[in-house]
Design a protein around this motif. Structure first.
Motif, mmCIF file in Angstrom:
data_model
loop_
_atom_site.group_PDB
_atom_site.id
_atom_site.type_symbol
_atom_site.label_atom_id
_atom_site.label_comp_id
_atom_site.label_asym_id
_atom_site.label_seq_id
_atom_site.Cartn_x
_atom_site.Cartn_y
_atom_site.Cartn_z
ATOM 1 N N TYR A 30 2.112 0.250 -6.226
ATOM 2 C CA TYR A 30 3.710 0.553 -6.099
ATOM 3 C C TYR A 30 3.778 1.181 -4.752
ATOM 4 O O TYR A 30 3.490 2.106 -4.114
ATOM 5 N N GLY A 31 4.552 0.363 -3.865
ATOM 6 C CA GLY A 31 4.896 0.447 -2.443
ATOM 7 C C GLY A 31 6.358 0.198 -1.889
ATOM 8 O O GLY A 31 7.222 0.002 -2.869
ATOM 9 N N PRO A 32 6.499 -0.010 -0.808
ATOM 10 C CA PRO A 32 7.882 0.097 -0.175
ATOM 11 C C PRO A 32 8.647 -1.497 -0.419
ATOM 12 O O PRO A 32 8.045 -2.573 -0.405
ATOM 13 N N PHE A 33 9.763 -1.544 -0.989
ATOM 14 C CA PHE A 33 10.569 -2.536 -1.232
ATOM 15 C C PHE A 33 10.336 -3.746 -0.039
ATOM 16 O O PHE A 33 10.364 -4.899 -0.499
ATOM 17 N N GLY A 34 10.282 -3.190 1.234
ATOM 18 C CA GLY A 34 10.370 -4.159 2.314
ATOM 19 C C GLY A 34 9.300 -4.928 2.797
ATOM 20 O O GLY A 34 9.037 -5.778 3.414
ATOM 21 N N PHE A 35 7.937 -4.252 2.133
ATOM 22 C CA PHE A 35 6.765 -4.666 2.668
ATOM 23 C C PHE A 35 6.462 -6.429 2.590
ATOM 24 O O PHE A 35 6.037 -6.819 3.513
ATOM 25 N N ASP A 36 6.392 -6.866 1.476
ATOM 26 C CA ASP A 36 6.238 -8.096 1.046
ATOM 27 C C ASP A 36 7.085 -9.039 1.944
ATOM 28 O O ASP A 36 6.573 -10.218 2.450
ATOM 29 N N LEU A 37 8.559 -8.839 1.987
ATOM 30 C CA LEU A 37 9.380 -9.406 2.690
ATOM 31 C C LEU A 37 8.900 -9.399 4.019
ATOM 32 O O LEU A 37 8.943 -10.746 5.049
ATOM 33 N N GLY A 38 8.351 -8.449 4.740
ATOM 34 C CA GLY A 38 8.161 -8.140 6.080
ATOM 35 C C GLY A 38 7.040 -9.420 6.385
ATOM 36 O O GLY A 38 6.837 -9.844 7.205
ATOM 37 N N HIS A 39 5.967 -9.203 5.539
ATOM 38 C CA HIS A 39 4.776 -9.929 6.048
ATOM 39 C C HIS A 39 4.966 -11.496 5.743
ATOM 40 O O HIS A 39 4.329 -12.085 6.647
ATOM 41 N N ALA A 99 8.512 -0.025 -5.705
ATOM 42 C CA ALA A 99 8.267 -1.023 -6.863
ATOM 43 C C ALA A 99 6.951 -1.728 -6.844
ATOM 44 O O ALA A 99 6.185 -1.149 -5.795
ATOM 45 N N LEU A 100 6.458 -2.366 -7.620
ATOM 46 C CA LEU A 100 5.118 -3.173 -7.673
ATOM 47 C C LEU A 100 5.216 -4.232 -6.570
ATOM 48 O O LEU A 100 6.212 -5.031 -6.848
ATOM 49 N N ILE A 101 4.486 -4.146 -5.564
ATOM 50 C CA ILE A 101 4.415 -5.356 -4.491
ATOM 51 C C ILE A 101 3.248 -6.032 -4.395
ATOM 52 O O ILE A 101 2.260 -5.439 -5.214
ATOM 53 N N HIS A 102 3.270 -7.270 -3.934
ATOM 54 C CA HIS A 102 2.091 -8.132 -3.685
ATOM 55 C C HIS A 102 1.270 -7.541 -2.997
ATOM 56 O O HIS A 102 -0.167 -7.281 -3.398
#
Ligand code: SR1
Ligand code: MG
Length: 403
Positions: free
Chosen positions: A255-264, A227-230
């Protein structure tokens, strides 16, 4: 007055005023005050206002190099377009959670947006102890919308592939690939840490089990165009007040992994919890709110969809949510390690004045980061996360309420 629109040149306070007058943000005869207020790693940020602040604007301009390092580190200007396109894209789903973009110019690598100076940068505010009761819920809402609606869940395969092309951002991704996923795990010259941490860091560089898990997470970052991530959602990329939240700075969007922004986001709340043990319950409350709101909004969007037959398959939603959480914890672990010993640090740790406390807090950040990476499959809930946090935080003891 003629402003040169066809050639890129870094703006000054004077030329920024001329530009905004030429674009009719201010009248020609208006007295305008302008200050360069950029305190991030990469860009110029000008704040302009008329006397009495009846009109206020922010102009953000990319520099052709990384400000944090200097001109020796060239950096693409294309990131300014990525940033304004991402803000416009996010505004389609959650307009109340991003600044309004009023003008952008790819050649000049700049964006003019709504001024948000009535809010605080969340990192600064949290360090001071400001209260942001909506922060977790707002970030959960934002992430659920952008992840669902820009992914194959919300777009046709063709639309999604077109968007993934539009947001191709290899130069900024390379920064993350190096600074988050590679350099901190090897003896690399971009790393930056106090000599007192050397022994622990050298030990970390020898841990193959850890590096294997980081390699898996890096591969997710390189290959999972969910998905489009921040792309850089730390607490310095969020403006907040008691009532409002605004997500800024998506120049790392792709367009990166779903969990990346939440993790940061989680990692940066954990830095603040380390800085302010007395606020730990509140900070874990934000993580809880983020996860609960994310799950509930994402689930509603999922259930509204009647076209994709797989979305009705038992277990698929639960699997998706659990995978996002687990990956997010792994990414959070990498972020905790890189902000402690890598190139760009966080004020939550660096401004702890008493040096022994600062070093012990950084050691704990490294332990928690490692534990998140290695144990991400076992940490199923926010309560589990809290338990892991306490286990790795010797000097806090168990003297803290559960979430
Ligand atoms: C050279 S850029 C260093 C860091 O600043 C940005 O905020 C990103 O987090 C990047 O990794
Ligand atoms: Mg930034």
């Amino acid at each position: 007055m003629t402003f040169q629109f066809d050639v890129y040149k870094p703006l000054t306070e004077e030329s920024a005023i001329s530009l905004l007058k030429e674009l009719h943000f201010f009248a020609e005869n208006e007295h305008v005050t302008c200050r360069e207020i950029g305190d991030g790693n990469l860009n110029l940020v000008f704040q302009m206002s008329t006397q009495g602040s009846t009109k206020k604007w922010i102009l953000k301009q990319a520099l052709p190099y990384a400000k944090v390092v200097g001109e020796s580190w060239p950096l693409t200007l294309k990131r300014a377009k990525i940033e304004s396109d991402a803000l416009l894209q996010f505004a389609k789903f959650t307009p109340h959670l991003v600044p309004e973009v009023l003008y952008s110019n790819e050649t000049l690598a700049l964006t003019i947006m709504e001024d948000l100076s009535h809010l605080s940068i969340a990192r600064t505010g949290l360090i001071k102890g400001e209260s942001y009761p909506n922060l977790g819920k707002d970030i959960g809402t934002f992430l659920a919308h952008i992840l669902f609606k820009t992914s194959d869940l919300g777009l046709s395969p063709t639309e999604k592939k077109e968007k993934a092309q539009q947001f191709s951002n290899p130069e900024l991704c390379k920064i993350t690939e190096d600074l988050v996923f590679t350099d901190p795990f090897f003896d690399h010259d971009t790393n930056d840490f106090e000599p007192e941490l050397s022994e622990k860091v050298e030990q970390l560089w020898k841990e193959d089990e850890l590096k294997l898990e980081v390699a898996k997470l890096k591969r997710l970052f390189l290959t999972n165009g969910d998905a489009l991530i921040h792309g850089d959602l730390h607490t310095g990329s969020i403006f907040a007040s008691e009532h409002e939240t605004k997500i800024i700075d998506p120049e790392f969007a792709f367009y990166g992994p779903f969990g990346f922004d939440l993790g940061h986001f989680i990692a940066n709340l954990l830095f603040n919890a380390l800085r302010r043990p007395q606020a730990q319950t509140e900070l874990f409350g934000f993580i809880y709110d983020t996860r609960e709101t994310f799950s509930s909004v994402f689930t509603s969007l999922w259930k509204e969809d009647k076209n994709n037959p797989f979305l009705q398959v038992n277990g698929y939603l639960a699997y998706t949510l659990q995978t996002i959480w687990q990956d997010a914890l792994g990414f959070a672990g990498c972020e905790m390690i890189r902000r402690t010993i890598g190139l760009a640090h966080v004020a939550d740790l660096d401004t702890i004045e008493e040096s022994e406390l600062r070093i012990r807090t950084k050691e704990t950040a490294l332990d928690i980061g490692k534990s998140l990476i290695l144990n991400r499959a076992e940490i199923k809930t926010v309560q589990d996360l809290h338990d892991f946090y306490i286990e790795n935080n010797e000097f806090l003891g168990n003297n803290v309420r559960t979430v």
